[in-house]
Scaffold this active site. Structure first.
Site, PDB file in Angstrom:
ATOM      1  N   LYS A  21     -19.068 -24.579 -29.839  1.00 52.88           N
ATOM      2  CA  LYS A  21     -19.852 -25.264 -28.802  1.00 52.88           C
ATOM      3  C   LYS A  21     -21.128 -24.462 -28.484  1.00 52.88           C
ATOM      4  O   LYS A  21     -22.222 -25.026 -28.385  1.00 52.88           O
ATOM      5  CB  LYS A  21     -19.000 -25.452 -27.530  1.00 52.88           C
TER       6      LYS A  21
ATOM      7  N   GLN B 264     -12.325 -23.977 -21.042  1.00 52.58           N
ATOM      8  CA  GLN B 264     -11.586 -24.344 -22.255  1.00 52.58           C
ATOM      9  C   GLN B 264     -10.083 -24.399 -21.989  1.00 52.58           C
ATOM     10  O   GLN B 264      -9.515 -23.505 -21.372  1.00 52.58           O
ATOM     11  CB  GLN B 264     -11.904 -23.333 -23.376  1.00 52.58           C
TER      12      GLN B 264
ATOM     13  N   ASP C 201     -16.842 -32.371 -19.362  1.00 49.68           N
ATOM     14  CA  ASP C 201     -15.603 -32.726 -20.067  1.00 49.68           C
ATOM     15  C   ASP C 201     -15.045 -34.066 -19.558  1.00 49.68           C
ATOM     16  O   ASP C 201     -14.206 -34.678 -20.206  1.00 49.68           O
ATOM     17  CB  ASP C 201     -14.525 -31.644 -19.826  1.00 49.68           C
TER      18      ASP C 201
END
Ligand code: NAD
Length: 290
Positions: free
Chosen positions: A52, A96, A119
């Site tokens: 990412k 994460q 997200d």
């Protein structure tokens, strides 16, 4: 013989769109910024976080990688999120998954400013998805799956779609996207308690496999000509591979190739789309926040 849907190529198209949008934002004096928080040392998470951050660098998105130890406390993670919420250079924040067991993930997600929740896991964004309110953030993986279906020219309207898996990250939002106005599929969500899963899947014009079990969906699950989107990323031991393992999906790729109309490979299918959609969400956040 099925068509192989090239996720890398579609991701490149999305990233090319992103590059144009970033250039426009920069002309207006805004550099999109993404913060990625990694708690602990999970090897797969390290790979995801690094890719990412690398993608941000390629595109000219400002990124900040924050690594907290595997002994980090809930308070430390919350303080990090709060600092990033207040940082005007950061438009997108993600923590994460999965964090170490002492971390209460749901509370962390709820602490992220919804306008920076790229997200799409914050309850406010989950609600906006259910309400078909386009101001929210759609989780990156299912958003990527929808884009793949579109790119492959798959008709979703009136199609029978079976989503295997009901997680908040993939299965549930995927089902909402497929049934939303404009997509108009007839959606069945199957999960670990579903009876005769193969028969349920055989009804499907579109199967989205998000189970987390290597090569679980075999040819006997597939109707002739169906489209199969394989979300799974599983590490399978393989002594002949350089790293000692190989990646495979939730679909028995070689087996279904004979029967399906179109199928995504692993790697090179949904994976690259997830990162591309994250970049899209970060740009959307930067546009809204300025
Ligand atoms: P999860 O473990 O949270 O959910 C798995 C789902 O599968 C559950 O809802 C469960 O009910 C269902 N399931 C389990 N066993 C089953 C069975 N025998 N029959 C039917 N259903 C069953 O996983 P997740 O986070 O949704 O991820 C699923 C897979 O997708 C994993 O392999 C994960 O690594 C992968 N993934 C890939 C990406 C990507 O970018 N490509 C992103 C997220 C997750």
């Amino acid at each position: 013989m099925a068509t192989i849907i090239d996720g890398k190529k579609v991701a490149e198209e999305v990233l090319a769109e992103c590059a144009g949008e970033i250039a426009e934002l920069k002309e207006a004096g805004i550099t999109p910024g993404l913060a990625v928080v990694l708690v602990g040392e999970d090897p797969a998470s390290q790979v995801y976080v690094n890719s990412k951050v690398r993608k941000c660098a390629e595109l000219g998105i400002h990124s900040e990688k924050i690594v907290l130890s595997k002994e980090a406390t809930q308070e430390e993670v919350l303080e990090t999120v709060q600092r990033l919420n207040a940082d005007p250079a950061i438009h997108g924040i993600l923590v994460q998954s999965p964090p170490p067991p002492q971390i209460h993930e749901e509370e962390i997600v709820r602490a992220i400013e919804p306008a920076k929740d790229v997200d799409g896991f914050h309850p406010e964004n989950v609600a906006k998805l259910a309400l078909e309110d386009s101001t929210g953030f759609v989780p990156c993986t299912p958003a990527g799956c929808m884009r793949l279906l579109k790119a492959a020219g798959v008709e979703t309207s009136g199609a029978e779609a079976v989503v295997v898996g009901r997680s908040m990250i993939v299965g549930k939002p995927m089902a909402l996207l497929l049934m939303a106005r404009g997509s108009d599929a007839t959606v069945t969500v199957a999960h670990s308690r579903t009876k005769d899963l193969a028969a349920v899947c055989r009804r499907a014009d579109i199967i989205v496999a998000a189970v987390g079990i290597a090569e679980f969906i075999g040819a006997d699950f597939v109707k002739e000509g169906a489209t199969i989107i394989d979300v799974g990323i599983n590490r399978v031991e393989d002594a002949s591979a350089k790293r000692g393992y190989r990646l495979c999906g939730d679909v028995a790729f070689d087996e279904v190739l004979e029967k399906a109309g179109a199928v995504t490979p692993v790697p090179g299918g949904v994976g690259p789309m997830t990162i591309a959609m994250l970049m899209k969400n970060t740009i959307k956040a930067a546009k809204a926040l300025g």
